[in-house]
Design a protein around this motif. Structure first.
Motif, PDB file in Angstrom:
ATOM      1  N   UNK A  42      -9.606  -1.173  -5.377  1.00 23.84           N
ATOM      2  CA  UNK A  42      -8.274  -0.257  -4.429  1.00 23.84           C
ATOM      3  C   UNK A  42      -9.392   0.043  -3.467  1.00 23.84           C
ATOM      4  N   UNK A  43      -8.594   0.100  -2.161  1.00 23.06           N
ATOM      5  CA  UNK A  43      -9.109   0.531  -0.834  1.00 23.06           C
ATOM      6  C   UNK A  43      -8.458   1.794  -0.634  1.00 23.06           C
ATOM      7  N   UNK A  95       0.746  -1.072   0.066  1.00 24.80           N
ATOM      8  CA  UNK A  95      -0.117   0.064   0.023  1.00 24.80           C
ATOM      9  C   UNK A  95       1.005   1.208   0.042  1.00 24.80           C
ATOM     10  N   UNK A  96       0.375   2.363  -0.425  1.00 27.15           N
ATOM     11  CA  UNK A  96       0.703   3.873  -0.179  1.00 27.15           C
ATOM     12  C   UNK A  96       0.186   4.497   0.809  1.00 27.15           C
ATOM     13  N   UNK A  97       0.904   5.330   1.783  1.00 29.63           N
ATOM     14  CA  UNK A  97       0.302   6.099   2.676  1.00 29.63           C
ATOM     15  C   UNK A  97       0.903   7.556   2.520  1.00 29.63           C
ATOM     16  N   UNK A  99      -3.816   9.931   4.016  1.00 27.28           N
ATOM     17  CA  UNK A  99      -4.444   8.973   3.172  1.00 27.28           C
ATOM     18  C   UNK A  99      -3.597   8.154   2.540  1.00 27.28           C
ATOM     19  N   UNK A 100      -4.311   6.876   2.220  1.00 23.13           N
ATOM     20  CA  UNK A 100      -3.563   5.672   1.634  1.00 23.13           C
ATOM     21  C   UNK A 100      -4.402   5.051   0.912  1.00 23.13           C
ATOM     22  N   UNK A 101      -3.772   4.212   0.015  1.00 24.50           N
ATOM     23  CA  UNK A 101      -4.379   3.383  -1.243  1.00 24.50           C
ATOM     24  C   UNK A 101      -3.670   1.871  -0.984  1.00 24.50           C
ATOM     25  N   UNK A 102      -4.588   0.902  -0.995  1.00 20.05           N
ATOM     26  CA  UNK A 102      -4.197  -0.581  -1.038  1.00 20.05           C
ATOM     27  C   UNK A 102      -4.957  -1.380  -1.883  1.00 20.05           C
ATOM     28  N   UNK A 103      -4.336  -1.860  -2.920  1.00 13.76           N
ATOM     29  CA  UNK A 103      -4.997  -2.617  -3.967  1.00 13.76           C
ATOM     30  C   UNK A 103      -5.413  -4.180  -3.409  1.00 13.76           C
TER      31      UNK A 103
END
Length: 127
Positions: free
Chosen positions: A87-88, A12-14, A23-27
């Motif tokens: 993607x979350x 993920x990226x934060x 904010x973060x995203x996680x596939x």
């Protein structure tokens, strides 16, 4: 599943958006799915907690031995829904930003904006 098989699946990226939000995203991918094909609750909570910790950290340099790291002392998670793909997105904001304790609320949502997790964490700075 062995540790080797699950290593690297929680990607993920934060980022810190402002002094008040991270904010973060996680596939969603096979390594984070439970036997029902939805995202494992632990992966959702871990993702939310890391995003909240990034906000609480506020760019502080953590010293050798962990001094200065914002330790979570309480985690309350409401698992509201789940998904099988996409993607979350995690969005963390302060509820209270005190000198001793910080309380952060994080929502993890799906691509469609459905709230999957409502997470509240309390943090103190390690000495």
């Amino acid at each position: 599943m062995s540790e080797k098989e699950i290593a690297g699946h929680l990607r993920f990226e934060v980022e810190l958006i402002s002094n008040e939000e991270a904010r973060g995203t996680m596939p969603v991918q096979s390594g984070i799915l439970n036997p029902f094909g939805t995202v494992h609750a632990g992966a959702l909570i871990w993702f939310g907690d890391v995003t909240a910790t990034r906000l609480a950290l506020q760019g502080v340099q953590v010293a050798t031995g962990g001094s200065g790291f914002p330790l979570a002392i309480n985690v309350t998670a409401q698992l509201l829904s789940n998904v099988t793909s996409g993607t979350l997105t995690a969005r963390s904001r302060f509820v209270k930003r005190g000198r001793t304790i910080q309380v952060v609320r994080t929502e993890v949502t799906s691509d469609q904006g459905k709230v999957l997790l409502d997470l509240t964490t309390s943090h103190i700075t390690s000495k």
